[in-house]
Design an enzyme around this catalytic site. Sequence first.
Site, PDB file in Angstrom:
ATOM      1  N   HIS A 122     -48.121  55.862 -46.474  1.00  0.00           N
ATOM      2  CA  HIS A 122     -47.527  57.024 -45.809  1.00  0.00           C
ATOM      3  C   HIS A 122     -46.028  56.878 -45.606  1.00  0.00           C
ATOM      4  CE1 HIS A 122     -51.785  57.846 -43.999  1.00  0.00           C
ATOM      5  NE2 HIS A 122     -51.698  58.201 -45.264  1.00  0.00           N
ATOM      6  N   THR A 199     -57.996  52.065 -37.596  1.00  0.00           N
ATOM      7  CA  THR A 199     -57.787  53.412 -38.125  1.00  0.00           C
ATOM      8  C   THR A 199     -58.973  54.290 -37.761  1.00  0.00           C
ATOM      9  OG1 THR A 199     -57.424  54.773 -40.091  1.00  0.00           O
ATOM     10  CG2 THR A 199     -58.676  52.744 -40.413  1.00  0.00           C
TER      11      THR A 199
HETATM   12  C1  BV8 Z   1     -52.587  64.942 -49.103  1.00  0.00           C
HETATM   13  C2  BV8 Z   1     -46.803  59.575 -41.877  1.00  0.00           C
HETATM   14  C3  BV8 Z   1     -52.831  66.311 -50.910  1.00  0.00           C
HETATM   15  C4  BV8 Z   1     -46.136  60.588 -40.987  1.00  0.00           C
HETATM   16  C5  BV8 Z   1     -49.135  60.246 -41.902  1.00  0.00           C
HETATM   17  C6  BV8 Z   1     -54.765  70.989 -45.358  1.00  0.00           C
HETATM   18  C7  BV8 Z   1     -53.562  71.043 -46.033  1.00  0.00           C
HETATM   19  C8  BV8 Z   1     -53.002  69.939 -46.659  1.00  0.00           C
HETATM   20  C9  BV8 Z   1     -53.655  68.727 -46.584  1.00  0.00           C
HETATM   21  C10 BV8 Z   1     -54.843  68.689 -45.885  1.00  0.00           C
HETATM   22  C11 BV8 Z   1     -55.418  69.782 -45.278  1.00  0.00           C
HETATM   23  N1  BV8 Z   1     -56.576  69.382 -44.696  1.00  0.00           N
HETATM   24  C12 BV8 Z   1     -56.750  68.068 -44.904  1.00  0.00           C
HETATM   25  C13 BV8 Z   1     -55.717  67.646 -45.621  1.00  0.00           C
HETATM   26  C14 BV8 Z   1     -55.479  66.323 -46.038  1.00  0.00           C
HETATM   27  C15 BV8 Z   1     -54.565  65.682 -44.995  1.00  0.00           C
HETATM   28  C16 BV8 Z   1     -55.462  65.119 -43.916  1.00  0.00           C
HETATM   29  O1  BV8 Z   1     -56.092  64.113 -44.137  1.00  0.00           O
HETATM   30  N2  BV8 Z   1     -55.539  65.781 -42.764  1.00  0.00           N
HETATM   31  C17 BV8 Z   1     -56.447  65.282 -41.735  1.00  0.00           C
HETATM   32  C18 BV8 Z   1     -55.769  65.294 -40.390  1.00  0.00           C
HETATM   33  C19 BV8 Z   1     -57.703  66.122 -41.783  1.00  0.00           C
HETATM   34  N3  BV8 Z   1     -53.895  64.628 -45.702  1.00  0.00           N
HETATM   35  C20 BV8 Z   1     -52.690  64.859 -46.222  1.00  0.00           C
HETATM   36  O2  BV8 Z   1     -52.046  65.872 -46.068  1.00  0.00           O
HETATM   37  C21 BV8 Z   1     -52.181  63.728 -47.100  1.00  0.00           C
HETATM   38  N4  BV8 Z   1     -51.741  64.280 -48.331  1.00  0.00           N
HETATM   39  O3  BV8 Z   1     -53.759  65.085 -48.878  1.00  0.00           O
HETATM   40  O4  BV8 Z   1     -51.986  65.467 -50.155  1.00  0.00           O
HETATM   41  C22 BV8 Z   1     -51.982  66.912 -51.877  1.00  0.00           C
HETATM   42  C23 BV8 Z   1     -52.302  66.705 -53.177  1.00  0.00           C
HETATM   43  C24 BV8 Z   1     -51.535  67.288 -54.111  1.00  0.00           C
HETATM   44  C25 BV8 Z   1     -50.429  68.051 -53.723  1.00  0.00           C
HETATM   45  C26 BV8 Z   1     -50.104  68.225 -52.379  1.00  0.00           C
HETATM   46  C27 BV8 Z   1     -50.889  67.642 -51.435  1.00  0.00           C
HETATM   47  C28 BV8 Z   1     -51.006  63.039 -46.425  1.00  0.00           C
HETATM   48  C29 BV8 Z   1     -51.516  62.291 -45.225  1.00  0.00           C
HETATM   49  C30 BV8 Z   1     -50.390  61.445 -44.651  1.00  0.00           C
HETATM   50  C31 BV8 Z   1     -49.901  62.056 -43.364  1.00  0.00           C
HETATM   51  N5  BV8 Z   1     -48.891  61.175 -42.788  1.00  0.00           N
HETATM   52  N6  BV8 Z   1     -48.192  59.414 -41.456  1.00  0.00           N
HETATM   53  C32 BV8 Z   1     -45.883  60.018 -39.625  1.00  0.00           C
HETATM   54  O5  BV8 Z   1     -46.299  58.884 -39.322  1.00  0.00           O
HETATM   55  O6  BV8 Z   1     -45.205  60.727 -38.856  1.00  0.00           O
HETATM   56  S1  BV8 Z   1     -50.707  60.042 -41.349  1.00  0.00           S
HETATM   57  C33 BV8 Z   1     -50.603  59.504 -39.746  1.00  0.00           C
HETATM   58  O7  BV8 Z   1     -51.898  59.634 -39.308  1.00  0.00           O
HETATM   59  C34 BV8 Z   1     -50.231  58.051 -39.538  1.00  0.00           C
HETATM   60  O8  BV8 Z   1     -49.978  57.409 -40.770  1.00  0.00           O
HETATM   61  C35 BV8 Z   1     -51.446  57.427 -38.910  1.00  0.00           C
HETATM   62  O9  BV8 Z   1     -51.688  56.173 -39.410  1.00  0.00           O
HETATM   63  C36 BV8 Z   1     -52.468  58.370 -39.334  1.00  0.00           C
HETATM   64  C37 BV8 Z   1     -53.573  58.549 -38.323  1.00  0.00           C
HETATM   65  O10 BV8 Z   1     -54.470  57.755 -38.723  1.00  0.00           O
HETATM   66  P1  BV8 Z   1     -54.673  56.326 -37.986  1.00  0.00           P
HETATM   67  O11 BV8 Z   1     -53.730  55.352 -38.555  1.00  0.00           O
HETATM   68  O12 BV8 Z   1     -56.104  56.076 -38.032  1.00  0.00           O
HETATM   69  O13 BV8 Z   1     -54.210  56.498 -36.505  1.00  0.00           O
HETATM   70  P2  BV8 Z   1     -54.980  57.268 -35.406  1.00  0.00           P
HETATM   71  O14 BV8 Z   1     -54.022  57.485 -34.335  1.00  0.00           O
HETATM   72  O15 BV8 Z   1     -55.722  58.384 -36.021  1.00  0.00           O
HETATM   73  O16 BV8 Z   1     -56.136  56.228 -34.931  1.00  0.00           O
HETATM   74  C38 BV8 Z   1     -55.787  55.008 -34.357  1.00  0.00           C
HETATM   75  C39 BV8 Z   1     -57.079  54.212 -34.335  1.00  0.00           C
HETATM   76  O17 BV8 Z   1     -56.792  52.936 -33.809  1.00  0.00           O
HETATM   77  C40 BV8 Z   1     -58.158  54.824 -33.432  1.00  0.00           C
HETATM   78  O18 BV8 Z   1     -59.394  54.832 -34.128  1.00  0.00           O
HETATM   79  C41 BV8 Z   1     -58.230  53.850 -32.254  1.00  0.00           C
HETATM   80  O19 BV8 Z   1     -59.547  53.717 -31.757  1.00  0.00           O
HETATM   81  C42 BV8 Z   1     -57.798  52.572 -32.901  1.00  0.00           C
HETATM   82  N7  BV8 Z   1     -57.215  51.589 -31.988  1.00  0.00           N
HETATM   83  C43 BV8 Z   1     -56.522  51.808 -30.846  1.00  0.00           C
HETATM   84  N8  BV8 Z   1     -56.152  50.609 -30.318  1.00  0.00           N
HETATM   85  C44 BV8 Z   1     -56.601  49.646 -31.156  1.00  0.00           C
HETATM   86  C45 BV8 Z   1     -57.275  50.259 -32.220  1.00  0.00           C
HETATM   87  N9  BV8 Z   1     -57.837  49.570 -33.233  1.00  0.00           N
HETATM   88  C46 BV8 Z   1     -57.749  48.229 -33.171  1.00  0.00           C
HETATM   89  N10 BV8 Z   1     -57.124  47.554 -32.184  1.00  0.00           N
HETATM   90  C47 BV8 Z   1     -56.545  48.231 -31.162  1.00  0.00           C
HETATM   91  N11 BV8 Z   1     -55.931  47.539 -30.176  1.00  0.00           N
END
Ligand code: BV8
Length: 260
Positions: A122, A199
Amino acid sequence: MPAVSLSDQIVRVLREAQRVVVLTGAGVSAESGVPSFRDKQTGLWEKFDAAELATPSAFHRDPALVWGWYEWRRMLVLRAEPNPAHRAIAVMAEHVPRLTLITQNVDDLHERAGSRQLLHLHGELARPYCESCRQPYGLPVGIPQLPAHGTRIQPPRCAACGGRVRPGVVWFGESLPDREWLAAVEATQHCDLFLSVGTSSLVQPAAGLMHMATRAAAVTVQINPNPTDVDHLFAYAVRGRAGAVLAALVSQTWNLPYAN
Ligand code: BV8
Ligand code: ZN
């Protein structure tokens, strides 16, 4: 002895593993104090949803708000230190024949913990670039001094073409970088152990990697203190914090001091 006693099976699998893939998410940086996407935003940002700010349309609608948000996050990362989870992964890489680290995180905490090669799916906060000519933008050295709750900041201009500089991250709706994504898929399709750490497995296409690992008959392990929607798909879903669990895993696998 470490508080976390892992199943002997996970320790044995890691000890015998030849090709390990580690996928990390925001939960790995959480123990360094870097807020994850699930964490409630604070201050200026509390009325915004992170996933809403991390989009091209948000940047085009209000570039100063989005650039200010990324500068605030970059300040938090620069003030943070790698934690035992980052360090355990760096130690693991020294003990297994081949370890591919794939991260969804945009911070440089893995690098600062000593991980040499990693795949940023990302992008990276530290690598902004011109949205017109894609020329990398050299950020000023030092930690931005911003008000605690963050503020609007006009994005800088590109020295080469005068275009607007944008954060070096992959926004929602943007494609992942080809080189990193293809390398991540290749490593996952040939691994014998897949560790998914900190994640929520909600963001695609990164969340699809564990399915590829399962199809490749790898042993799959998830480490997360909270349940995720895919707990049941992992061979082992370890309920715990990344630092303690990874420190225990490395300590018990290679008889090393427990460093958490
Ligand atoms: C793509 C950079 C296709 C930015 C990030 C509609 C339109 C367009 C796309 C989509 C759509 N619907 C769905 C999509 C796909 C979309 C997507 O997945 N959406 C989701 C929300 C449904 N994905 C995209 O758009 C991707 N691109 O699909 O392109 C395409 C193809 C051709 C042409 C054009 C397009 C791009 C996705 C990348 C987005 N950018 N980051 C920024 O950081 O500002 S993602 C962002 O979310 C971060 O990277 C972060 O990592 C991620 C969230 O995920 P996690 O890392 O899991 O973090 P989160 O907060 O969710 O969870 C933390 C976890 O840690 C929890 O489970 C918690 O319990 C745990 N935790 C807490 N403490 C601890 C722990 N674990 C261990 N130890 C601890 N102590
Ligand atoms: Zn330019």
